[in-house]
Design an enzyme around this catalytic site. Structure first.
Site, PDB file in Angstrom:
ATOM      1  N   ASP A 269     -10.700   3.536   4.061  1.00 41.58           N
ATOM      2  CA  ASP A 269     -11.059   2.111   3.981  1.00 41.58           C
ATOM      3  C   ASP A 269     -12.585   1.940   3.905  1.00 41.58           C
ATOM      4  O   ASP A 269     -13.076   0.869   3.553  1.00 41.58           O
ATOM      5  CB  ASP A 269     -10.573   1.383   5.243  1.00 41.58           C
ATOM      6  CG  ASP A 269      -9.311   0.562   5.014  1.00 41.58           C
ATOM      7  OD1 ASP A 269      -9.125   0.060   3.897  1.00 41.58           O
ATOM      8  OD2 ASP A 269      -8.537   0.432   5.975  1.00 41.58           O
TER       9      ASP A 269
ATOM     10  N   GLN B 151      -4.336  -1.173   9.613  1.00 43.35           N
ATOM     11  CA  GLN B 151      -4.370  -2.506   9.011  1.00 43.35           C
ATOM     12  C   GLN B 151      -5.003  -3.510   9.984  1.00 43.35           C
ATOM     13  O   GLN B 151      -4.648  -3.574  11.161  1.00 43.35           O
ATOM     14  CB  GLN B 151      -2.942  -2.950   8.627  1.00 43.35           C
ATOM     15  CG  GLN B 151      -2.880  -4.259   7.859  1.00 43.35           C
ATOM     16  CD  GLN B 151      -3.535  -4.207   6.483  1.00 43.35           C
ATOM     17  OE1 GLN B 151      -3.633  -3.150   5.862  1.00 43.35           O
ATOM     18  NE2 GLN B 151      -3.995  -5.343   5.996  1.00 43.35           N
TER      19      GLN B 151
ATOM     20  N   LYS C 290       0.841  -1.209   0.000  1.00 49.43           N
ATOM     21  CA  LYS C 290       0.000   0.000   0.000  1.00 49.43           C
ATOM     22  C   LYS C 290       0.872   1.254   0.000  1.00 49.43           C
ATOM     23  O   LYS C 290       0.616   2.201  -0.740  1.00 49.43           O
ATOM     24  CB  LYS C 290      -0.936  -0.008   1.224  1.00 49.43           C
ATOM     25  CG  LYS C 290      -2.056  -1.030   1.098  1.00 49.43           C
ATOM     26  CD  LYS C 290      -2.879  -1.167   2.379  1.00 49.43           C
ATOM     27  CE  LYS C 290      -3.876  -2.312   2.236  1.00 49.43           C
ATOM     28  NZ  LYS C 290      -4.731  -2.520   3.403  1.00 49.43           N
TER      29      LYS C 290
HETATM   30  N1  GUN Z   1      -7.124  -6.362   6.268  1.00 47.03           N
HETATM   31  C1  GUN Z   1      -7.525  -7.107   5.216  1.00 47.03           C
HETATM   32  N2  GUN Z   1      -8.052  -6.307   4.255  1.00 47.03           N
HETATM   33  C2  GUN Z   1      -7.956  -5.035   4.725  1.00 47.03           C
HETATM   34  C3  GUN Z   1      -8.325  -3.777   4.166  1.00 47.03           C
HETATM   35  O1  GUN Z   1      -8.864  -3.650   3.060  1.00 47.03           O
HETATM   36  N3  GUN Z   1      -8.057  -2.700   4.963  1.00 47.03           N
HETATM   37  C4  GUN Z   1      -7.494  -2.812   6.194  1.00 47.03           C
HETATM   38  N4  GUN Z   1      -7.290  -1.689   6.889  1.00 47.03           N
HETATM   39  N5  GUN Z   1      -7.153  -3.975   6.733  1.00 47.03           N
HETATM   40  C5  GUN Z   1      -7.375  -5.082   5.980  1.00 47.03           C
END
Ligand code: GUN
Length: 292
Positions: A121, A98, A54
């Site tokens: 998100d 995350q 990311k």
């Molecule tokens: N863990 C698995 N997928 C995601 C996501 O799309 N965003 C976040 N913040 N954590 C995750």
């Protein structure tokens, strides 16, 4: 193999090029560079690799990335204080924590602490609620990316039957909500661990989205010929022939599904790149709103 591969990497690269151009325009016209803060608590290997991807994508699109890595033993109050600082920081337009958080954290409380206008998100109750009632909001990244991936196959979703396997807050529930929106207009069935015979539903499906977190949840005998399969699973399975000692596989049995389906996403290279792309999209949008 009958099925066409749905190339998430290609679609992601095309969309990221558009985002990078829009970022450059925002800088030139308003002097604003989108900023994304990524918080990782602990050192879960899968989370470390997602967060690194990311951050890299963010920088490649011309955005600022701020990494905040905290030990698994950080006090929840310190994590909440960090989020409060980022909420108030004008250089930060998007905040991502995350998931999953290490044991002992109240995930709901942590997500709730993110300001909805920086929740790129789309996980906060405000954004989830707005999505459900069709108000403008940040759409959750994986579900939004899935809709884009289905669209590139040329399938018109209106009137089609979509079966979603898995009811997580991150994927299953929101993707079912997006597919059933009037603007998409699919008929949606949501299967989960309480569904006795998932195959009875998937065999009637034009599209199957499998997000169960378990390999071989979907096999070719569970598909209607010509169905489109979106595989959201990312599972690490032991593999002595691989230098890493594991290989990645999805929730669908690729070998049997790809004989019956008309199109299928690979793992890796399908849904994953689009999740990150829609995160960049939301971060750009957050910065645009802040620059108004
Ligand atoms: N863990 C698995 N997928 C995601 C996501 O799309 N965003 C976040 N913040 N954590 C995750």
């Amino acid at each position: 193999m009958a099925a066409e591969l749905i190339d998430g990497k290609k679609l992601a690269a095309e969309t990221r090029a558009q985002i990078a151009a829009a970022v450059a325009a925002l800088k030139a016209e308003k002097g604003v560079t989108p900023g994304l803060a990524v918080i990782l608590v602990g050192d879960n290997p899968a989370s470390v690799s997602y967060v690194t991807a990311k951050e890299k994508a963010c920088v490649a699109a011309g955005m600022n990335s701020r990494e905040i890595r905290l030990g698994a033993d950080v006090a929840e109050s310190d994590l909440l204080a960090e989020i409060a600082r980022l909420n108030a920081d004008p250089a930060i337009h998007g905040i991502l924590v995350q998931l999953p958080l290490p044991k002992g954290f109240d995930e709901k409380k942590v997500i709730d602490a993110i300001a909805p206008e920086k929740d790129v998100d789309g996980f906060t109750p405000v954004n989830v609620g707005k999505m459900l009632i069709g108000e403008e909001c940040f759409l959750p990244c994986t579900p939004h990316g899935i809709i884009k991936l289905i669209e590139v196959t040329g399938m018109k979703l209106a009137g089609k039957h979509a079966v979603v396997i898995g009811r997580s807050n991150i994927v299953g529930k929101p993707v079912a909500a997006l597919l059933s929106r009037k603007s998409v207009n699919a008929t949606v069935t949501l299967c989960h661990t309480g569904t006795p015979d998932v195959g009875a539903f998937t065999r009637q499906a034009d599209v199957v989205v499998v997000a169960a977190g378990r390999p071989n949840t979907l096999t070719g005998d569970m598909l209607k010929p010509g169905a489109v399969v979106i595989d959201v699973g990312v599972n690490r399975v032991p593999d002595a022939t691989n230098p890493k000692g594991y290989r990645l596989c999805g929730d669908a049995d690729f070998a049997s599904c790809s004989i019956v389906a008309s199109a299928i996403t690979p793992v890796p290279g399908g849904v994953g790149p689009m999740t990150i792309t829609m995160l960049l999209w939301n971060t750009l949008e957050a910065a645009r709103r802040a620059a108004k």
